[in-house]
Design an enzyme around this catalytic site. Structure first.
Site, PDB file in Angstrom:
ATOM      1  N   LYS A  86     -11.318  11.947   7.060  1.00 52.42           N
ATOM      2  CA  LYS A  86     -10.912  10.630   6.574  1.00 52.42           C
ATOM      3  C   LYS A  86      -9.388  10.588   6.495  1.00 52.42           C
ATOM      4  O   LYS A  86      -8.747  11.515   6.032  1.00 52.42           O
ATOM      5  CB  LYS A  86     -11.534  10.392   5.189  1.00 52.42           C
ATOM      6  CG  LYS A  86     -11.428   8.952   4.744  1.00 52.42           C
ATOM      7  CD  LYS A  86     -12.426   8.621   3.645  1.00 52.42           C
ATOM      8  CE  LYS A  86     -12.278   7.137   3.291  1.00 52.42           C
ATOM      9  NZ  LYS A  86     -13.283   6.675   2.339  1.00 52.42           N
TER      10      LYS A  86
ATOM     11  N   GLU B 129     -28.554   2.930  -6.143  1.00 52.55           N
ATOM     12  CA  GLU B 129     -28.652   2.037  -7.294  1.00 52.55           C
ATOM     13  C   GLU B 129     -30.056   2.002  -7.880  1.00 52.55           C
ATOM     14  O   GLU B 129     -30.232   1.868  -9.096  1.00 52.55           O
ATOM     15  CB  GLU B 129     -28.220   0.614  -6.908  1.00 52.55           C
ATOM     16  CG  GLU B 129     -26.721   0.452  -6.667  1.00 52.55           C
ATOM     17  CD  GLU B 129     -26.281   0.896  -5.288  1.00 52.55           C
ATOM     18  OE1 GLU B 129     -27.164   1.220  -4.450  1.00 52.55           O
ATOM     19  OE2 GLU B 129     -25.063   0.923  -5.023  1.00 52.55           O
TER      20      GLU B 129
ATOM     21  N   ARG C 246     -29.457  -4.328  -5.532  1.00 50.27           N
ATOM     22  CA  ARG C 246     -30.280  -3.322  -4.871  1.00 50.27           C
ATOM     23  C   ARG C 246     -31.251  -2.658  -5.840  1.00 50.27           C
ATOM     24  O   ARG C 246     -32.173  -1.947  -5.424  1.00 50.27           O
ATOM     25  CB  ARG C 246     -29.396  -2.296  -4.170  1.00 50.27           C
ATOM     26  CG  ARG C 246     -30.146  -1.592  -3.089  1.00 50.27           C
ATOM     27  CD  ARG C 246     -29.279  -0.859  -2.102  1.00 50.27           C
ATOM     28  NE  ARG C 246     -28.907  -1.674  -0.977  1.00 50.27           N
ATOM     29  CZ  ARG C 246     -28.259  -1.212   0.084  1.00 50.27           C
ATOM     30  NH1 ARG C 246     -27.908   0.055   0.138  1.00 50.27           N
ATOM     31  NH2 ARG C 246     -27.954  -2.009   1.077  1.00 50.27           N
TER      32      ARG C 246
END
Ligand SMILES: [Mg+2]
Ligand SMILES: [Mg+2]
Lengths: 638, 638
Positions: free
Chosen positions: A285, A371, A399
């Protein structure tokens, strides 16, 4: 570094077809230019940087090898898709990213035929891609479908459900696992530990075995470059990996920054692969931009920044952010009460729980992008007498809706929901808009639903939630900074279902829930100036309603406006239902429930989105005048 | 077989403490008696039979070894928990199972301290159990938490999220994977194939290796009976199973009907285990009752039946079930249109898609218990020009709410939602009540939401959904049989947002959405008889509203009732919002929105639940009279 950078080769690549005309040898230079362009773009627009930098080579390789848009390329979450946007016909608008009217910060079907599926919420790509792959099979078309998904997104159950189904359907689906070991927060969960073991080479089989396996999957004509690619990385994963048990052929790990390795692997899979395949690609990243490489989390989402120094522009903040007020208030309470524990779904810094964790590491649980589990896990904590706070953005709590209904509300368990990013969220746009939480929570029996009008109110609501052991309780608060009110030393316990009158008038009543209160006060000034004496009230509670106050507002005013930054079916609907059943509508009071309109609002600055939605002070004034059958002359002046 | 059977040993076991006084040798007899009792109970009450028969020995072993309720035992889904109920103090009420006022068909916290977590929707147990285990650790308590989860439930993402988190947290959690190879439908997905491979012994390691591993986990003092238990089954699974990669210690497979094997394994884990452990137990659904063993799917949920023959009582059905009307109508359309495809989440027979599959196997996708994936998979199908029907019960669609918002509504994709079991569902009770779908769908931009008032309407709505390519469309219909109207040869395409007037009156208007229409007609008869001329309208659409019709109803009547079998925030709220914004409330019309009350309604026959909710014909009459300020004398007579 020049700004904008010189990009002679990239300048020749408007769309992927142009890319295909280049020789393979030219691709590294193209990748370099694409990276420079990306850094320059994000330094001007702000947005997601590290994720895009990590997939520059992968983006080039995918469009070089596959035949987009006829082949379908889906970027999970989509915040890594800026390089993809640059080389799929959108470079001329790339510096409008995340601006009103400009390009969206995620992929979007209506923006480009190269975006076959809109993303933003995590872990949807495999499901969508499988649907496409199955449709192609039914139509007898041979297309490739490629889903690029990060290691963090792999912690979501939805990704697992899709892998489980894909493995069984044996559909032609290519999943690229982009393993950069860092989603937004450091990755959580056993899966990420497993990926780390794979990438570290602790589980490899010999070259010969892998060669055999590869041939069995890709046929004898397999290009030997594929084995060189995997060899270069670290060896070969063992048979019997988790992904193979799920029915995928598994290749990798391979170096996601080396085009010489990426391209032959992708070509072989394209030409010879049949069933579902997972290619494990290891990337870094922030790759290629030292400040981002050094602090990947700080360059996940950035403000505008100086390309040379990496210094990010800071928005002037006179008031603390709501997020910080939540965290500090909860820390304060947790010092007094060791039953307070917190749960986040991979958003420790976004929710402010990173601050909580610094002081209470044992009482902070980051469950990963998960979630559903987060909410029922919190329910489990609550059954044992703890006081769990599940801190989840409004849009992401969607969610876990069934878990909220079935595991929390039905059992009347005292889970506390701290709902950040309620209402409009600005540049992240419609996909992240916190529009529905009042509607989907206040309709549930047993729930208490609060909304903070300012940062001091938020502090009170944190305290109120701590002390509420009788059932579930939620409090929502907006993205961004407070409005600068004086802060109480410590929050007070609010009386359930009691609002507050902010100013008293006689003709018009503005009944606000949450962050629209400030605009109600402005509108009241204007209405008063126009001779319409105006009451302003802050409901505080969407549920239970302050029925006494609402009754009085309806009985003592000619116009009653309710206003909330949320969809239809929420606070205003509850007020109307109450008034209807009490017969209070029959007196002739003009009630106008103001809520978000019945359309998704495009990304822009939050205040512009509020204006677009017709929920700002001038809109309130206009609504009052219209209700009274008058021209809103003063509103027109505003 | 005697009825009730003779159960001398079981008669001595009221609660698990009694069980612990028995010698291990007595347990097989106890299990036999428990099985006989279970068969007799369900033959009288109806309900879930096969699942409970499969876990009789496991139930006995768990309560024998563990110290419930101080140890926490969670039965995932809970439909297999009848034997558990019998030996945890509820035998005296066991023949009230699923009857109004009687025991619930799933576990329920308010029913017993032996039910630490209420279940019903699948795959919640590991999350809840992990929350409990973590709470115990924080409190410094040493308790065991046991989650018993079926192989089918393992296809849900939520279970994976929880495993992933548990593996990382290293909490003291015992997961018992009850592998009976049959949830409701034959299991779907790569995971179930994997479990089959494990159980078939294709992936075992040698006794010596397993012994070593076991010792490293359980210590040197491990009881050798545990190795005998696993040995007996088929051998030992290899290191590196999927569950071990997820951070669990993995024991199994073991024979779930052999107490001599179950008990030592459980004891060893109890006494020596530390981190998360998964025990893979193989059972047979319907075990010990030949008709149920032979046709496990037919004995999943049963009506009352004859114990000797196994013949189930059939409810007299004069009208076809809504489920069947849906399936037949869709089959009819699919013969004309090969773009129609269907998606179910492990409920092929419940949704009627088993019939569709018989004719169109290639166009039917059972994705497993995986609603999130199901919806986004359908969205992917829609992007490629297919016409997908996602057939999911109202209560289960809750689990895919974010996918409905983010992947379908936001992208305006034409996914068709066939929402069965909308409204009250009877014996399955509050956990399965289809209460919220109108609220959570009609608040979404782009959505069309319909509700069928009778079986002919359902047929029209199927056709309407087929032809609607502009965006998402949903139609809801009740559990049970139609009302006996004449069926059209083929459905017609309904005009969007147009309702229908069923009878014309002048004083009272009853505006129904969906299945309450029949009671509106009854109420209208009574109101007319009382001199109150009554109009009845069927809205058909919750969204878009028939604004023209609603305007006329409000303007031309003194009372306007809206009624729906759903929560607040739905149809009635949309009507009120419309009326308020149009200024139509100010004429003095008495509007009364009738919806489900703000509490969960306990299980009972559907008509009793409707009565309890105040949504039946007498309640409509009462509401009208109350609005008019009159005593509802005629209602009192009804
Ligand atoms: Mg990552
Ligand atoms: Mg099963």
């Amino acid at each position: 570094m020049k700004s904008p950078p010189e990009t002679p080769l990239l300048d020749t690549v408007g769309i992927p077809a142009d890319l295909k005309r280049l020789s393979e040898d030219a691709l590294p230079q193209l990748a370099d230019e694409l990276r420079a362009e990306l850094i320059d773009v994000v330094s001007r627009t702000g947005g997601h940087l590290g994720a895009g930098l990590g997939v520059v080579e992968l983006t080039v390789a995918l469009h070089y090898v596959f035949d987009t848009p006829d082949d379908r390329l889906i970027w999970d979450v989509g915040h890594q898709a800026y390089p993809h946007k640059i080389i799929t016909g959108r470079r001329d608008r790339i510096r409008t990213l995340r601006q009103e009217g400009g390009l969206y910060g995620f992929t979007k079907r209506s923006e480009s035929e190269y975006d076959p599926f809109g993303t933003a919420h995590s872990s949807t790509s495999i499901s969508a891609g499988l649907g496409m792959a199955v449709a192609h099979e039914l139509a007898g078309e041979k297309r490739n479908v490629i889903a690029v998904i990060g290691d963090g997104a792999m912690s979501a159950g939805m990704a697992y459900e899709a892998m489980n189904n894909a493995g069984a359907l044996d559909a032609r689906l290519i999943v690229i696992l982009n393993d950069n070991d860092m989603s937004i927060a450091p990755p959580q969960g056993a899966m990420s530990a497993y990926l780390a073991r794979l990438a570290s080479g602790r589980a490899y089989q010999g070259v010969r075995d892998f060669g055999k396996k590869l041939t069995s999957y890709l046929g004898e004509g397999v290009d030997r470059a594929i084995t060189r690619a995997v060899e270069h990385a670290r060896g070969y994963v063992t048979g019997g990996t988790l992904f193979e048990e799920m029915g995928f052929f598994h290749i990798g790990p391979i170096d996601g920054h080396n085009l010489k390795h990426l391209i032959p692997v992708l070509k072989n899979v394209r030409d010879n692969g049949t069933g579902p395949v997972l290619i494990h690609v290891v990337t870094k990243k922030g790759k290629g931009y030292p400040p981002a490489e050094a602090a990947a989390d700080k360059y996940h989402g950035v403000n505008k920044f100086d390309v040379i120094t990496g210094a990010q522009a800071k928005a002037p903040a006179n008031s603390p952010s709501y997020t910080k007020v939540f965290a500090q208030s909860l820390i304060q309470e947790a010092r007094e009460d060791d039953r307070i524990v917190t749960v986040t779904a991979a958003m420790p810094s976004g929710t402010g729980l990173d601050l909580f964790e610094q002081e209470f590491p044992e009482r902070t649980f980051d469950v990963g992008i998960a979630e559903q589990h987060a909410v029922t896990f919190a329910a489990g904590l609550a059954t044992e007498g703890l006081r769990p706070f599940a801190a989840i953005y409004s849009t992401f709590l969607q969610r876990a809706y069934d878990q909220v209904v079935h595991d929390v509300a039905l059992q009347n368990l005292p889970v506390r929901f701290a709902i950040d990013r309620a209402g409009f969220v600005g540049a992240d746009g419609a996909t992240h808009c916190g529009a529905f939480d009042i509607t989907y929570l206040a309709s549930l029996p047993n729930f208490v639903v609060m909304a903070a009008a300012d940062e001091a109110e938020l502090r009170h609501m944190v305290r109120t939630a701590v002390e509420h052991d009788h059932g579930p309780i939620a409090f929502r608060y907006p993205r961004g900074n407070g409005i600068g009110v004086e802060m109480p030393e410590r929050g007070e316990v609010l009386e359930l279902g009691k609002g507050r009158i902010m100013r008293e008038g006689s003709k018009v009543a503005l009944l606000s829930l949450g962050g629209r209160l400030e605009d109600c006060m402005k509108a009241a000034d204007e209405l008063d100036a126009a001779g319409l004496s105006t009451t302003v009230a802050d409901a505080r509670f969407a549920k239970p309603l302050d029925t006494e106050m609402i009754r009085r507002l309806a009985q003592e005013h000619e116009v009653l406006i309710t206003i909330e930054e949320g969809s239809i079916g929420g606070f205003g609907s509850h007020v109307l239902n109450f008034l209807a059943h009490e017969g209070l509508l029959e007196s002739g009071v003009k009630v106008r429930p103001m809520a978000m309109p019945d359309r998704f609002i495009g990304h822009a600055k939050p205040e512009r989105m509020v204006e677009d939605a017709g929920l700002d002070a001038p809109a309130i004034v206009r609504t009052v005048f219209a209700a009274l059958g008058q021209q809103a002359e003063s509103a027109a002046r505003a």
